[in-house]
Design a protein around this motif. Structure first.
Motif, PDB file in Angstrom:
ATOM      1  N   GLY A 316       0.811  -1.211   0.000  1.00 50.06           N
ATOM      2  CA  GLY A 316       0.000   0.000   0.000  1.00 50.06           C
ATOM      3  C   GLY A 316       0.846   1.262   0.000  1.00 50.06           C
ATOM      4  N   ILE A 317       1.846   1.297   0.869  1.00 47.55           N
ATOM      5  CA  ILE A 317       2.724   2.472   0.929  1.00 47.55           C
ATOM      6  C   ILE A 317       3.514   2.621  -0.373  1.00 47.55           C
ATOM      7  CG2 ILE A 317       4.725   3.462   2.092  1.00 47.55           C
ATOM      8  CD1 ILE A 317       3.704   2.214   4.692  1.00 47.55           C
ATOM      9  N   GLY A 318       3.999   1.506  -0.898  1.00 49.62           N
ATOM     10  CA  GLY A 318       4.741   1.557  -2.158  1.00 49.62           C
ATOM     11  C   GLY A 318       3.903   2.089  -3.301  1.00 49.62           C
ATOM     12  N   SER A 319       2.641   1.666  -3.355  1.00 48.22           N
ATOM     13  CA  SER A 319       1.735   2.131  -4.411  1.00 48.22           C
ATOM     14  C   SER A 319       1.477   3.630  -4.295  1.00 48.22           C
ATOM     15  CB  SER A 319       0.416   1.365  -4.333  1.00 48.22           C
ATOM     16  OG  SER A 319       0.610  -0.007  -4.612  1.00 48.22           O
ATOM     17  N   ALA A 320       1.251   4.103  -3.070  1.00 49.92           N
ATOM     18  CA  ALA A 320       0.977   5.535  -2.866  1.00 49.92           C
ATOM     19  C   ALA A 320       2.176   6.384  -3.277  1.00 49.92           C
ATOM     20  CB  ALA A 320       0.624   5.791  -1.398  1.00 49.92           C
ATOM     21  N   ILE A 321       3.372   5.917  -2.958  1.00 54.18           N
ATOM     22  CA  ILE A 321       4.595   6.666  -3.296  1.00 54.18           C
ATOM     23  C   ILE A 321       4.819   6.706  -4.802  1.00 54.18           C
ATOM     24  CG2 ILE A 321       7.122   6.636  -3.128  1.00 54.18           C
ATOM     25  CD1 ILE A 321       6.788   5.550  -0.278  1.00 54.18           C
ATOM     26  N   MET A 322       4.540   5.592  -5.472  1.00 56.65           N
ATOM     27  CA  MET A 322       4.840   5.471  -6.904  1.00 56.65           C
ATOM     28  C   MET A 322       3.700   5.921  -7.811  1.00 56.65           C
ATOM     29  SD  MET A 322       7.925   4.568  -7.201  1.00 56.65           S
ATOM     30  CE  MET A 322       7.879   4.221  -8.965  1.00 56.65           C
ATOM     31  N   ALA A 323       2.597   6.366  -7.242  1.00 57.24           N
ATOM     32  CA  ALA A 323       1.420   6.702  -8.047  1.00 57.24           C
ATOM     33  C   ALA A 323       1.703   7.799  -9.072  1.00 57.24           C
ATOM     34  CB  ALA A 323       0.269   7.112  -7.128  1.00 57.24           C
ATOM     35  N   LEU A 324       2.168   8.944  -8.629  1.00 62.96           N
ATOM     36  CA  LEU A 324       2.404  10.071  -9.534  1.00 62.96           C
ATOM     37  C   LEU A 324       3.454   9.764 -10.595  1.00 62.96           C
ATOM     38  CD1 LEU A 324       2.132  13.065  -7.048  1.00 62.96           C
ATOM     39  CD2 LEU A 324       0.679  12.667  -9.043  1.00 62.96           C
ATOM     40  N   PRO A 325       4.661   9.259 -10.217  1.00 66.91           N
ATOM     41  CA  PRO A 325       5.647   8.983 -11.269  1.00 66.91           C
ATOM     42  C   PRO A 325       5.198   7.911 -12.257  1.00 66.91           C
ATOM     43  CG  PRO A 325       6.427   8.213  -9.127  1.00 66.91           C
ATOM     44  CD  PRO A 325       5.227   9.060  -8.874  1.00 66.91           C
ATOM     45  N   SER A 326       4.482   6.886 -11.775  1.00 64.53           N
ATOM     46  CA  SER A 326       4.071   5.790 -12.662  1.00 64.53           C
ATOM     47  C   SER A 326       3.125   6.282 -13.752  1.00 64.53           C
ATOM     48  CB  SER A 326       3.409   4.672 -11.853  1.00 64.53           C
ATOM     49  OG  SER A 326       4.311   4.097 -10.944  1.00 64.53           O
ATOM     50  N   PHE A 327       2.063   6.969 -13.355  1.00 64.60           N
ATOM     51  CA  PHE A 327       1.077   7.420 -14.343  1.00 64.60           C
ATOM     52  C   PHE A 327       1.613   8.567 -15.203  1.00 64.60           C
ATOM     53  CE2 PHE A 327      -2.014   5.161 -11.620  1.00 64.60           C
ATOM     54  CZ  PHE A 327      -2.676   4.454 -12.613  1.00 64.60           C
ATOM     55  N   ALA A 411      -3.676   8.825 -10.738  1.00 65.69           N
ATOM     56  CA  ALA A 411      -2.670   8.875  -9.671  1.00 65.69           C
ATOM     57  C   ALA A 411      -3.310   9.178  -8.322  1.00 65.69           C
ATOM     58  CB  ALA A 411      -1.606   9.917 -10.007  1.00 65.69           C
ATOM     59  N   ILE A 412      -4.264  10.097  -8.309  1.00 58.30           N
ATOM     60  CA  ILE A 412      -4.958  10.432  -7.062  1.00 58.30           C
ATOM     61  C   ILE A 412      -5.682   9.207  -6.505  1.00 58.30           C
ATOM     62  CG2 ILE A 412      -6.901  11.735  -6.101  1.00 58.30           C
ATOM     63  CD1 ILE A 412      -6.113  14.026  -8.010  1.00 58.30           C
ATOM     64  N   MET A 413      -6.339   8.456  -7.378  1.00 57.36           N
ATOM     65  CA  MET A 413      -7.049   7.260  -6.936  1.00 57.36           C
ATOM     66  C   MET A 413      -6.088   6.230  -6.354  1.00 57.36           C
ATOM     67  SD  MET A 413     -10.091   8.167  -7.496  1.00 57.36           S
ATOM     68  CE  MET A 413     -10.986   9.375  -8.472  1.00 57.36           C
ATOM     69  N   LEU A 414      -4.919   6.075  -6.948  1.00 59.81           N
ATOM     70  CA  LEU A 414      -3.945   5.110  -6.447  1.00 59.81           C
ATOM     71  C   LEU A 414      -3.376   5.545  -5.102  1.00 59.81           C
ATOM     72  CD1 LEU A 414      -2.380   2.532  -6.781  1.00 59.81           C
ATOM     73  CD2 LEU A 414      -0.754   3.731  -8.261  1.00 59.81           C
ATOM     74  N   ILE A 415      -3.151   6.831  -4.931  1.00 60.42           N
ATOM     75  CA  ILE A 415      -2.674   7.340  -3.630  1.00 60.42           C
ATOM     76  C   ILE A 415      -3.711   7.051  -2.546  1.00 60.42           C
ATOM     77  CG2 ILE A 415      -2.140   9.427  -2.325  1.00 60.42           C
ATOM     78  CD1 ILE A 415      -0.939  10.569  -4.936  1.00 60.42           C
ATOM     79  N   ILE A 416      -4.975   7.323  -2.852  1.00 64.40           N
ATOM     80  CA  ILE A 416      -6.046   7.041  -1.895  1.00 64.40           C
ATOM     81  C   ILE A 416      -6.078   5.545  -1.568  1.00 64.40           C
ATOM     82  CG2 ILE A 416      -8.552   6.996  -1.567  1.00 64.40           C
ATOM     83  CD1 ILE A 416      -8.699   9.531  -3.291  1.00 64.40           C
ATOM     84  N   GLY A 417      -6.005   4.719  -2.598  1.00 60.34           N
ATOM     85  CA  GLY A 417      -6.101   3.279  -2.412  1.00 60.34           C
ATOM     86  C   GLY A 417      -4.969   2.700  -1.589  1.00 60.34           C
ATOM     87  N   GLY A 418      -3.744   3.055  -1.936  1.00 58.19           N
ATOM     88  CA  GLY A 418      -2.603   2.532  -1.201  1.00 58.19           C
ATOM     89  C   GLY A 418      -2.632   2.936   0.262  1.00 58.19           C
ATOM     90  N   THR A 419      -3.029   4.174   0.513  1.00 54.99           N
ATOM     91  CA  THR A 419      -3.086   4.687   1.885  1.00 54.99           C
ATOM     92  C   THR A 419      -4.151   3.968   2.704  1.00 54.99           C
ATOM     93  OG1 THR A 419      -2.359   6.867   1.110  1.00 54.99           O
ATOM     94  CG2 THR A 419      -3.377   6.749   3.292  1.00 54.99           C
ATOM     95  N   LEU A 420      -5.351   3.824   2.136  1.00 58.26           N
ATOM     96  CA  LEU A 420      -6.432   3.151   2.857  1.00 58.26           C
ATOM     97  C   LEU A 420      -6.097   1.682   3.111  1.00 58.26           C
ATOM     98  CD1 LEU A 420      -9.655   4.568   1.140  1.00 58.26           C
ATOM     99  CD2 LEU A 420      -8.665   5.224   3.337  1.00 58.26           C
ATOM    100  N   GLY A 421      -5.520   1.009   2.117  1.00 60.48           N
ATOM    101  CA  GLY A 421      -5.161  -0.390   2.293  1.00 60.48           C
ATOM    102  C   GLY A 421      -4.148  -0.591   3.404  1.00 60.48           C
ATOM    103  N   ALA A 422      -3.130   0.269   3.439  1.00 61.04           N
ATOM    104  CA  ALA A 422      -2.093   0.167   4.475  1.00 61.04           C
ATOM    105  C   ALA A 422      -2.670   0.437   5.858  1.00 61.04           C
ATOM    106  CB  ALA A 422      -0.964   1.146   4.173  1.00 61.04           C
ATOM    107  N   ILE A 423      -3.512   1.462   5.984  1.00 60.21           N
ATOM    108  CA  ILE A 423      -4.128   1.781   7.278  1.00 60.21           C
ATOM    109  C   ILE A 423      -5.020   0.628   7.737  1.00 60.21           C
ATOM    110  CG2 ILE A 423      -5.769   3.287   8.453  1.00 60.21           C
ATOM    111  CD1 ILE A 423      -4.736   5.583   6.710  1.00 60.21           C
ATOM    112  N   GLY A 424      -5.817   0.087   6.821  1.00 58.73           N
ATOM    113  CA  GLY A 424      -6.715  -1.011   7.176  1.00 58.73           C
ATOM    114  C   GLY A 424      -5.960  -2.224   7.682  1.00 58.73           C
ATOM    115  N   ALA A 425      -4.867  -2.576   7.017  1.00 56.79           N
ATOM    116  CA  ALA A 425      -4.071  -3.722   7.455  1.00 56.79           C
ATOM    117  C   ALA A 425      -3.396  -3.444   8.790  1.00 56.79           C
ATOM    118  CB  ALA A 425      -3.024  -4.067   6.400  1.00 56.79           C
ATOM    119  N   ALA A 426      -2.938  -2.214   8.989  1.00 59.14           N
ATOM    120  CA  ALA A 426      -2.210  -1.858  10.213  1.00 59.14           C
ATOM    121  C   ALA A 426      -3.079  -2.003  11.459  1.00 59.14           C
ATOM    122  CB  ALA A 426      -1.679  -0.432  10.107  1.00 59.14           C
ATOM    123  N   ILE A 427      -4.376  -1.739  11.347  1.00 58.18           N
ATOM    124  CA  ILE A 427      -5.246  -1.832  12.519  1.00 58.18           C
ATOM    125  C   ILE A 427      -5.833  -3.233  12.699  1.00 58.18           C
ATOM    126  CG2 ILE A 427      -5.854   0.609  12.390  1.00 58.18           C
ATOM    127  CD1 ILE A 427      -8.511  -0.168  11.165  1.00 58.18           C
ATOM    128  N   GLY A 428      -5.506  -4.146  11.800  1.00 57.08           N
ATOM    129  CA  GLY A 428      -5.995  -5.517  11.900  1.00 57.08           C
ATOM    130  C   GLY A 428      -4.916  -6.466  12.388  1.00 57.08           C
TER     131      GLY A 428
END
Length: 441
Positions: A316-327, A411-428
């Motif tokens: 999740g964190i990797g996806s959020a970081i790489m979102a802007l450069p990738s797209f 890119a914005i959607m990927l940043i949102i997605g990676g962040t939410l996925g990482a947070i969700g896993a962290a609290i589980g």
């Protein structure tokens, strides 16, 4: 064969179950990606010709959103029955239904023939098919993961999930082939129908494989012990702890859907809005699907070593970081007609938009007890759709006039997605190594 044998070593039955589910999930993406790979074509076939091209593009995407809206209904319905009558029996129904609905899409009328009813009929068929697809993974993931070794469950889940990626790749390849064979004019006239008709082929193959397989031994064991619940779906919410489990899973899945659809919704549009031909866009879409498959295997395997929770956080964190450069690289490569940048952008987008999904099958299967695993996996998976995929075309329509390009939106959607996925896993909790033979928690 004793149930415990499946937990510690690979068997032919487990391998064939994995193959059958991979093909079933292949059909899901194969058909669904026809819509995203042929969005510019379908927009002209189903909608008024006077609409701006970008607006018609996003309205057409709503047609496949109807498929996604129906998935929670299908996963609740068929997931519940998978916990009552068995995983295999449900899978025979869902795969047949999905294949037939894909083929029926080939016969719908066009806007020129019946006006806006063409789009309505298309959306209705997408909705019905979504019900069957929702049941496909509700029964399919448990069916496979209850029959593979604990040690390699993450990798098996990554292979299972890669069926979707291969479906993306093959869907893009088929659209490319038909476009090159028939040409743009004939594709618009009737070629798109042939594309949808090919959805019958993987359905038939998957049905043959599943017909030869027995029921999941873990489910059969629980059934013989008389531990099945009357309405498993409702038991997902009958205690505070189970509600919290579901909400945490929903957060993770919401993030995952934002990640994946940042590619599926926008990839072809990013390329075609720069003037690249549709066949070229579909070709690189297929390549991105192949990269996606490799990333899923890698992430699933990674979770077998570092754990499901940490693997999702890392992805999740990797996806959020790489979102802007990738797209941006993908967009720049298409704009400059740079093969190097186009290939690099395709690789980066294919990898970082979807690798988080490689952990999903094992993680979800390990979060729910056997008696409600079909319901939990299916509806938990589908719950991610509520606040993500159904809203993305709407948000895109609002954001496009701001950016005048699709790549920043993706890119914005990927940043949102990676962040939410990482947070969700962290609290589980961590789930690696959990026995799937737990009938009740």
């Amino acid at each position: 064969m004793a149930t415990k044998d499946f937990e510690y070593r690979w068997t032919r039955q487990g391998a064939m179950a994995l193959l059958g589910q991979t093909i079933g999930f292949f059909l899901d993406a194969y058909d669904l990606m026809f819509v995203t790979a042929m969005t510019p074509i379908l927009a002209k076939v189903l909608l008024p010709p006077k609409l701006p091209a970008w607006l018609a593009y996003f309205i057409t995407l709503y047609g496949y959103v109807f498929t996604l809206i129906a998935r929670p209904l299908g996963s609740a319905l068929f997931g519940n029955y998978a916990d009552i009558i068995g995983r295999r029996n449900v899978l025979m129904i869902t795969l047949l239904g999905a294949g037939v609905l894909s083929a029926l899409t080939a016969a719908i009328p066009t806007y020129a023939q019946v006006g806006i009813m063409a789009y309505i009929i298309f959306s209705i068929l997408r909705f019905i098919e979504g019900i069957f697809i929702g049941g496909e993974y509700a029964a399919g993931h448990p069916f496979v993961l209850e029959q593979v070794p604990i040690k390699w469950r993450g990798f098996a889940g990554g292979v299972d999930q890669s069926g979707f990626a291969f479906g993306v790749a093959m869907g893009g390849a088929v659209v490319t082939w038909f476009t090159l064979w028939l040409g743009p004019e004939k594709m618009l006239l009737y070629g798109w129908r042939y594309v949808f008709l090919t959805g019958l082929a993987p359905a038939i193959v998957g049905l043959i494989i599943r017909y030869t397989l027995p029921e999941s031994p873990i489910f059969q064991e629980v059934k013989e012990q008389g531990k099945l619940e009357r309405v498993p779906f409702f038991s997902l919410f009958n205690t505070k702890e189970r509600v919290l489990t579901f909400l945490q899973v929903m957060l993770v899945m919401t993030g995952m859907f934002y990640c994946s659809w940042s590619m599926f919704n926008y990839f072809v549009g990013i390329l075609t809005e720069t003037g690249l031909p549709g066949a070229t866009a579909s070709f690189f879409y297929a390549i991105a699907g192949l990269v996606d498959a490799i990333s899923l295997w890698f992430a699933g395997l990674m979770s077998d070593f570092i754990g499901r929770r940490l693997a999702i956080i890392v992805a999740g964190i990797g996806s959020a970081i790489m979102a802007l450069p990738s797209f941006y690289i993908l967009h720049l490569g298409a704009s400059l007609r740079s093969s190097l940048l186009l290939w690099l952008g395709t690789f980066l987008v294919g990898w970082f938009t979807n690798w988080i999904w490689g952990v999903e099958p094992a993680y979800l299967a390990e979060r729910f007890a056997t008696v409600r695993r079909g319901s939990g996996v299916g509806f938990g998976y589908s719950s991610g759709i509520f606040l993500s995929t159904t809203l993305m075309p709407y948000w895109s329509i609002l954001l496009y006039p701001v950016f005048h390009s699709m790549w920043p939106i993706a890119a914005i959607m990927l940043i949102i997605g990676g962040t939410l996925g990482a947070i969700g896993a962290a609290i589980g909790p961590e789930t690696k190594g959990v026995s799937l033979r737990i009938a009740r928690e």
